[in-house]
Design a protein around this motif. Structure first.
Motif, PDB file in Angstrom:
ATOM      1  N   SER A 188       0.727  -1.126   0.074  1.00 43.27           N
ATOM      2  CA  SER A 188      -0.201   0.184  -0.036  1.00 43.27           C
ATOM      3  C   SER A 188       0.949   1.258   0.175  1.00 43.27           C
ATOM      4  O   SER A 188       2.043   1.382   0.633  1.00 43.27           O
ATOM      5  CB  SER A 188      -1.066   0.051   1.213  1.00 43.27           C
ATOM      6  N   ARG A 189       0.150   2.329  -0.666  1.00 46.95           N
ATOM      7  CA  ARG A 189       1.053   3.519  -0.709  1.00 46.95           C
ATOM      8  C   ARG A 189       0.148   4.475   0.310  1.00 46.95           C
ATOM      9  O   ARG A 189      -1.128   4.613   0.407  1.00 46.95           O
ATOM     10  CB  ARG A 189       0.999   4.164  -2.167  1.00 46.95           C
ATOM     11  N   GLY A 190       0.929   5.413   1.214  1.00 48.16           N
ATOM     12  CA  GLY A 190       0.297   6.302   1.853  1.00 48.16           C
ATOM     13  C   GLY A 190       0.526   7.849   1.543  1.00 48.16           C
ATOM     14  O   GLY A 190       1.713   8.214   0.939  1.00 48.16           O
ATOM     15  N   SER A 191      -0.308   8.732   1.856  1.00 51.65           N
ATOM     16  CA  SER A 191       0.010  10.177   1.374  1.00 51.65           C
ATOM     17  C   SER A 191      -0.344  10.830   2.655  1.00 51.65           C
ATOM     18  O   SER A 191      -1.435  10.660   3.386  1.00 51.65           O
ATOM     19  CB  SER A 191      -0.386  10.674   0.165  1.00 51.65           C
ATOM     20  N   SER A 192       0.107  12.192   2.900  1.00 56.51           N
ATOM     21  CA  SER A 192      -0.420  13.194   3.958  1.00 56.51           C
ATOM     22  C   SER A 192      -0.636  14.623   3.218  1.00 56.51           C
ATOM     23  O   SER A 192       0.387  14.850   2.334  1.00 56.51           O
ATOM     24  CB  SER A 192       0.311  13.124   5.115  1.00 56.51           C
ATOM     25  N   THR A 193      -1.489  15.275   3.507  1.00 51.60           N
ATOM     26  CA  THR A 193      -1.811  16.448   2.999  1.00 51.60           C
ATOM     27  C   THR A 193      -2.107  17.532   4.013  1.00 51.60           C
ATOM     28  O   THR A 193      -3.083  17.343   4.859  1.00 51.60           O
ATOM     29  CB  THR A 193      -3.001  16.792   1.799  1.00 51.60           C
ATOM     30  N   THR A 194      -1.635  18.778   4.228  1.00 53.29           N
ATOM     31  CA  THR A 194      -2.124  19.761   5.185  1.00 53.29           C
ATOM     32  C   THR A 194      -3.042  20.673   4.396  1.00 53.29           C
ATOM     33  O   THR A 194      -2.801  21.162   3.572  1.00 53.29           O
ATOM     34  CB  THR A 194      -0.695  20.429   5.473  1.00 53.29           C
ATOM     35  N   LEU A 195      -4.098  20.752   4.910  1.00 49.26           N
ATOM     36  CA  LEU A 195      -5.329  21.476   4.377  1.00 49.26           C
ATOM     37  C   LEU A 195      -5.251  22.925   4.816  1.00 49.26           C
ATOM     38  O   LEU A 195      -5.747  23.160   5.880  1.00 49.26           O
ATOM     39  CB  LEU A 195      -6.550  20.592   4.555  1.00 49.26           C
ATOM     40  N   PRO A 196      -4.982  23.735   4.146  1.00 49.58           N
ATOM     41  CA  PRO A 196      -5.028  25.144   4.299  1.00 49.58           C
ATOM     42  C   PRO A 196      -6.513  25.849   4.574  1.00 49.58           C
ATOM     43  O   PRO A 196      -7.538  25.082   4.134  1.00 49.58           O
ATOM     44  CB  PRO A 196      -4.383  25.891   3.038  1.00 49.58           C
ATOM     45  N   LEU A 197      -6.499  26.873   5.224  1.00 52.07           N
ATOM     46  CA  LEU A 197      -7.804  27.358   5.260  1.00 52.07           C
ATOM     47  C   LEU A 197      -8.288  27.882   4.094  1.00 52.07           C
ATOM     48  O   LEU A 197      -7.810  28.596   3.204  1.00 52.07           O
ATOM     49  CB  LEU A 197      -7.668  28.941   6.167  1.00 52.07           C
ATOM     50  N   GLY A 198      -9.574  27.487   3.916  1.00 43.92           N
ATOM     51  CA  GLY A 198     -10.371  28.080   2.712  1.00 43.92           C
ATOM     52  C   GLY A 198     -10.193  27.167   1.416  1.00 43.92           C
ATOM     53  O   GLY A 198     -10.708  27.292   0.525  1.00 43.92           O
ATOM     54  N   HIS A 199      -9.286  26.167   1.582  1.00 43.31           N
ATOM     55  CA  HIS A 199      -8.763  25.439   0.582  1.00 43.31           C
ATOM     56  C   HIS A 199      -9.697  23.989   0.656  1.00 43.31           C
ATOM     57  O   HIS A 199      -9.961  23.743   1.430  1.00 43.31           O
ATOM     58  CB  HIS A 199      -7.358  24.888   0.210  1.00 43.31           C
ATOM     59  N   GLY A 200      -9.656  23.433  -0.671  1.00 41.69           N
ATOM     60  CA  GLY A 200     -10.315  22.220  -0.764  1.00 41.69           C
ATOM     61  C   GLY A 200      -9.330  21.100  -1.238  1.00 41.69           C
ATOM     62  O   GLY A 200      -8.664  21.431  -2.047  1.00 41.69           O
ATOM     63  N   LEU A 201      -9.771  20.043  -0.731  1.00 42.13           N
ATOM     64  CA  LEU A 201      -8.909  18.668  -1.272  1.00 42.13           C
ATOM     65  C   LEU A 201      -9.969  17.632  -2.019  1.00 42.13           C
ATOM     66  O   LEU A 201     -10.810  17.384  -1.351  1.00 42.13           O
ATOM     67  CB  LEU A 201      -8.267  18.104  -0.216  1.00 42.13           C
ATOM     68  N   VAL A 202      -9.694  17.547  -3.201  1.00 43.39           N
ATOM     69  CA  VAL A 202     -10.603  16.376  -3.911  1.00 43.39           C
ATOM     70  C   VAL A 202     -10.032  15.216  -3.818  1.00 43.39           C
ATOM     71  O   VAL A 202      -8.792  15.208  -4.030  1.00 43.39           O
ATOM     72  CB  VAL A 202     -10.922  16.765  -5.515  1.00 43.39           C
ATOM     73  N   PHE A 203     -10.824  14.320  -3.686  1.00 38.57           N
ATOM     74  CA  PHE A 203     -10.015  12.751  -3.047  1.00 38.57           C
ATOM     75  C   PHE A 203     -11.281  11.877  -3.485  1.00 38.57           C
ATOM     76  O   PHE A 203     -12.486  11.966  -3.701  1.00 38.57           O
ATOM     77  CB  PHE A 203      -9.610  12.776  -1.750  1.00 38.57           C
ATOM     78  N   THR A 204     -10.594  10.243  -3.631  1.00 37.54           N
ATOM     79  CA  THR A 204     -11.213   9.302  -4.307  1.00 37.54           C
ATOM     80  C   THR A 204     -12.180   8.894  -2.861  1.00 37.54           C
ATOM     81  O   THR A 204     -11.650   8.641  -1.871  1.00 37.54           O
ATOM     82  CB  THR A 204      -9.999   8.284  -4.678  1.00 37.54           C
ATOM     83  N   THR A 205     -13.346   8.623  -3.382  1.00 39.61           N
ATOM     84  CA  THR A 205     -14.329   8.110  -2.155  1.00 39.61           C
ATOM     85  C   THR A 205     -14.151   6.736  -1.911  1.00 39.61           C
ATOM     86  O   THR A 205     -14.041   6.311  -0.714  1.00 39.61           O
ATOM     87  CB  THR A 205     -15.671   8.182  -2.959  1.00 39.61           C
ATOM     88  N   ARG A 206     -14.010   5.836  -3.140  1.00 38.88           N
ATOM     89  CA  ARG A 206     -13.592   4.459  -2.690  1.00 38.88           C
ATOM     90  C   ARG A 206     -12.588   3.757  -3.640  1.00 38.88           C
ATOM     91  O   ARG A 206     -11.566   3.226  -2.939  1.00 38.88           O
ATOM     92  CB  ARG A 206     -15.000   3.590  -2.902  1.00 38.88           C
ATOM     93  N   ASP A 207     -12.531   3.571  -4.675  1.00 37.08           N
ATOM     94  CA  ASP A 207     -11.454   3.282  -5.539  1.00 37.08           C
ATOM     95  C   ASP A 207     -11.369   4.208  -6.959  1.00 37.08           C
ATOM     96  O   ASP A 207     -12.165   4.811  -7.271  1.00 37.08           O
ATOM     97  CB  ASP A 207     -11.623   1.792  -5.950  1.00 37.08           C
ATOM     98  N   ARG A 208      -9.942   4.042  -7.375  1.00 37.99           N
ATOM     99  CA  ARG A 208      -9.863   4.626  -8.859  1.00 37.99           C
ATOM    100  C   ARG A 208      -9.109   3.709  -9.530  1.00 37.99           C
ATOM    101  O   ARG A 208      -8.470   2.715  -9.202  1.00 37.99           O
ATOM    102  CB  ARG A 208      -8.873   5.824  -8.415  1.00 37.99           C
ATOM    103  N   PRO A 209      -9.164   4.000 -10.890  1.00 41.09           N
ATOM    104  CA  PRO A 209      -8.077   3.336 -11.925  1.00 41.09           C
ATOM    105  C   PRO A 209      -6.749   3.769 -12.007  1.00 41.09           C
ATOM    106  O   PRO A 209      -6.313   4.592 -11.652  1.00 41.09           O
ATOM    107  CB  PRO A 209      -8.640   3.601 -13.257  1.00 41.09           C
ATOM    108  N   VAL A 210      -5.848   2.621 -12.150  1.00 46.83           N
ATOM    109  CA  VAL A 210      -4.423   2.853 -11.988  1.00 46.83           C
ATOM    110  C   VAL A 210      -4.052   1.753 -13.209  1.00 46.83           C
ATOM    111  O   VAL A 210      -4.393   0.765 -13.446  1.00 46.83           O
ATOM    112  CB  VAL A 210      -3.561   2.222 -10.733  1.00 46.83           C
TER     113      VAL A 210
END
Length: 244
Positions: A188-210
């Motif tokens: 598995s691959r992990g990632s972390s994101t610091t979410l700034p004030l007022g910014h949005g993070l779009v992300f995968t709900t369940r799975d995605r194609p690779v």
């Protein structure tokens, strides 16, 4: 005292539309998540965060510790959404729809999502998913969110958005948004994101194609929040399917 009946931002739709969607799409295709620029002003972020104490705005409150989801609390809005939340969903849906359809095509899956959010929500309701899934989350020191997926039934939109309502480093420390991706026939691959004030993070709900040697494979993904070390971290979660 703020007016909790209408929290609006007349330019939020313009800001969402003005994002570099080619770059965001490429990042989503590569990593399964992508950070936007500033979408909400600090004042609007404060107003949304303040709604948390107006319990009439919400249909349910979840204590994460009680259900072993982590630590902290979140609340689900009723369908009477604040204006700015409704505007955000309406602005994001047509931008995310081409990505959702492309992912479905790559994976050979159905793409049931119509051109309008209103029609899609109607399809969710017809399938028995009738509860609002828009979330306001609040974390304090020591709180965290376990890795999970926001899947509430068979009707599922493959992308969602979280928006930061507090400033990292000033209002809180820790509390990074974390994701894990189960790679095909790999660790598995992990990632972390610091979410700034007022910014949005779009992300995968369940799975995605690779991409794989055999074409396209499904990569399951989960998301959560690391431990908040100090202060208070609040976020707005936009989900594009309703809950059963």
């Amino acid at each position: 005292m703020i007016d909790t009946t209408h929290v609006a931002d007349t330019r939020v739709g313009e800001r969402v539309a003005a994002e570099n969607w080619d770059a965001l799409t490429a990042e989503l295709d590569e990593y399964g998540h992508a950070l936007t620029g500033p979408l909400l002003t600090p004042g609007v972020c404060r107003d949304i965060a303040a709604l948390y104490d107006d319990t009439d705005r919400f249909r349910a409150t979840v204590d994460m510790g009680r259900y072993r989801f982590g630590s902290g609390r979140y609340r689900y809005f009723t369908h009477e959404l604040p204006d700015v939340v409704r505007e955000l969903r309406a602005a994001f849906y047509p931008r995310l729809l081409p990505i959702a359809r492309d992912w479905a095509e790559k994976l050979g899956k159905p793409a049931p999502w119509p051109g309008s959010l209103e029609e899609w929500v109607g399809m969710c309701h017809a399938a028995g998913q009738v509860k609002s899934a828009q979330i306001l989350l609040r974390y304090g020191p020591g709180d965290w969110n376990a890795l999970h997926r926001d899947v509430f039934g068979d009707m599922l939109f493959p992308l969602q958005v979280v928006i930061g309502l507090d400033a990292p480093g000033a209002d809180f420390t820790g509390g990074e948004f974390i994701m894990t991706e189960q790679r095909p026939r790999a660790q598995s691959r992990g990632s972390s994101t610091t979410l700034p004030l007022g910014h949005g993070l779009v992300f995968t709900t369940r799975d995605r194609p690779v991409a794989s040697k055999r074409g396209w494979s499904t990569a399951p993904m989960r998301h959560g929040v690391s431990t908040v070390r100090s202060g208070r971290r609040r976020t707005l979660g936009l989900v594009f399917h309703d809950a059963a």
